[in-house]
Design a protein around this motif. Structure first.
Motif, mmCIF file in Angstrom:
data_model
loop_
_atom_site.group_PDB
_atom_site.id
_atom_site.type_symbol
_atom_site.label_atom_id
_atom_site.label_comp_id
_atom_site.label_asym_id
_atom_site.label_seq_id
_atom_site.Cartn_x
_atom_site.Cartn_y
_atom_site.Cartn_z
ATOM 1 N N MET A 1 0.862 -1.176 0.000
ATOM 2 C CA MET A 1 0.000 0.000 0.000
ATOM 3 C C MET A 1 0.905 1.234 0.000
ATOM 4 O O MET A 1 1.777 1.367 0.862
ATOM 5 N N PHE A 2 0.726 2.108 -0.988
ATOM 6 C CA PHE A 2 1.527 3.326 -1.108
ATOM 7 C C PHE A 2 0.640 4.521 -0.797
ATOM 8 O O PHE A 2 -0.479 4.622 -1.285
ATOM 9 N N LYS A 3 1.160 5.433 0.010
ATOM 10 C CA LYS A 3 0.437 6.657 0.352
ATOM 11 C C LYS A 3 1.274 7.848 -0.123
ATOM 12 O O LYS A 3 2.443 7.966 0.220
ATOM 13 N N THR A 4 0.660 8.725 -0.913
ATOM 14 C CA THR A 4 1.347 9.892 -1.450
ATOM 15 C C THR A 4 0.586 11.149 -1.050
ATOM 16 O O THR A 4 -0.603 11.277 -1.360
ATOM 17 N N ASP A 5 1.255 12.061 -0.348
ATOM 18 C CA ASP A 5 0.634 13.330 0.023
ATOM 19 C C ASP A 5 0.468 14.194 -1.210
ATOM 20 O O ASP A 5 1.333 14.229 -2.084
ATOM 21 N N LYS A 6 -0.630 14.940 -1.265
ATOM 22 C CA LYS A 6 -0.873 15.811 -2.415
ATOM 23 C C LYS A 6 -0.126 17.129 -2.280
ATOM 24 O O LYS A 6 0.230 17.730 -3.284
ATOM 25 N N LYS A 7 0.129 17.571 -1.055
ATOM 26 C CA LYS A 7 0.881 18.806 -0.853
ATOM 27 C C LYS A 7 2.362 18.484 -1.026
ATOM 28 O O LYS A 7 2.926 17.659 -0.317
ATOM 29 N N VAL A 8 3.001 19.137 -1.976
ATOM 30 C CA VAL A 8 4.399 18.863 -2.276
ATOM 31 C C VAL A 8 5.281 19.677 -1.329
ATOM 32 O O VAL A 8 5.188 20.907 -1.302
ATOM 33 N N PRO A 9 6.139 19.023 -0.548
ATOM 34 C CA PRO A 9 7.034 19.757 0.346
ATOM 35 C C PRO A 9 8.202 20.356 -0.431
ATOM 36 O O PRO A 9 8.319 20.171 -1.638
ATOM 37 N N LYS A 10 9.079 21.059 0.275
ATOM 38 C CA LYS A 10 10.283 21.577 -0.377
ATOM 39 C C LYS A 10 11.071 20.412 -0.943
ATOM 40 O O LYS A 10 11.146 19.355 -0.344
ATOM 41 N N VAL A 11 11.663 20.622 -2.089
ATOM 42 C CA VAL A 11 12.407 19.567 -2.757
ATOM 43 C C VAL A 11 13.893 19.723 -2.432
ATOM 44 O O VAL A 11 14.445 20.810 -2.488
ATOM 45 N N GLY A 12 14.542 18.635 -2.082
ATOM 46 C CA GLY A 12 15.970 18.640 -1.822
ATOM 47 C C GLY A 12 16.698 17.899 -2.926
ATOM 48 O O GLY A 12 16.101 17.186 -3.729
ATOM 49 N N VAL A 13 17.997 18.088 -2.982
ATOM 50 C CA VAL A 13 18.816 17.436 -3.996
ATOM 51 C C VAL A 13 19.884 16.615 -3.295
ATOM 52 O O VAL A 13 20.564 17.115 -2.403
ATOM 53 N N LEU A 14 20.015 15.371 -3.665
ATOM 54 C CA LEU A 14 21.046 14.502 -3.130
ATOM 55 C C LEU A 14 22.198 14.475 -4.128
ATOM 56 O O LEU A 14 22.026 14.090 -5.277
ATOM 57 N N LEU A 15 23.367 14.936 -3.678
ATOM 58 C CA LEU A 15 24.550 14.908 -4.526
ATOM 59 C C LEU A 15 25.409 13.727 -4.092
ATOM 60 O O LEU A 15 26.058 13.778 -3.056
ATOM 61 N N VAL A 16 25.382 12.676 -4.868
ATOM 62 C CA VAL A 16 26.139 11.477 -4.541
ATOM 63 C C VAL A 16 27.616 11.734 -4.806
ATOM 64 O O VAL A 16 27.984 12.309 -5.827
ATOM 65 N N GLY A 17 28.465 11.336 -3.895
ATOM 66 C CA GLY A 17 29.894 11.525 -4.062
ATOM 67 C C GLY A 17 30.323 12.959 -3.849
ATOM 68 O O GLY A 17 31.250 13.448 -4.483
ATOM 69 N N ILE A 18 29.655 13.664 -2.947
ATOM 70 C CA ILE A 18 29.945 15.082 -2.751
ATOM 71 C C ILE A 18 31.313 15.306 -2.108
ATOM 72 O O ILE A 18 31.782 16.431 -2.030
#
Length: 116
Positions: free
Chosen positions: A54-71
């Motif tokens: 069962m997947f639950k997805t909120d409709k209000k989009v929070p702030k988006v972050g960026v993952l920099l792999v190998g930073i």
């Protein structure tokens, strides 16, 4: 293969596995797989396996972050530092006067820069 479509106008999803509430969408998914079991005599048994999710997805989009792999590398930290310095409007003084952040360091310090 179908090309991706980016929808600009609102859309609705019609599915018997989706509950579309006011604050979130809840989706039911049935994952089907096969389990292979080897018996003591060397023969195999193939057994179908089903698992419900069962997947639950909120409709209000929070702030988006960026993952920099190998930073940990020089380029990643330089770019991130430049982005944050510009975002927070940092400045500092040196013997030439007040300095402000820019993105030139990342470009000039790169190993290879193609011009033209």
């Amino acid at each position: 293969m179908t090309a991706p479509t980016h929808l600009q106008e609102p859309y609705r999803i019609r599915s018997k596995n989706l509950d579309n509430g006011k604050e979130c969408m809840t989706s039911n998914y049935l994952y089907r797989s096969t389990k292979l079991i080897q018996e003591e005599d060397g023969s195999y048994i193939v057994e179908p396996v089903e698992r419900y999710y069962m997947f639950k997805t909120d409709k209000k989009v929070p702030k988006v972050g960026v993952l920099l792999v190998g930073i940990g590398g020089n380029n990643g930290t330089t770019v991130t530092g430049g982005i944050l310095a510009n975002k927070h409007n940092l400045s500092w003084n040196n013997k030439h006067g007040t300095q402000y952040p820019n993105y030139f360091g990342s470009l000039s310090q790169a190993t290879t820069t193609f011009l033209g």
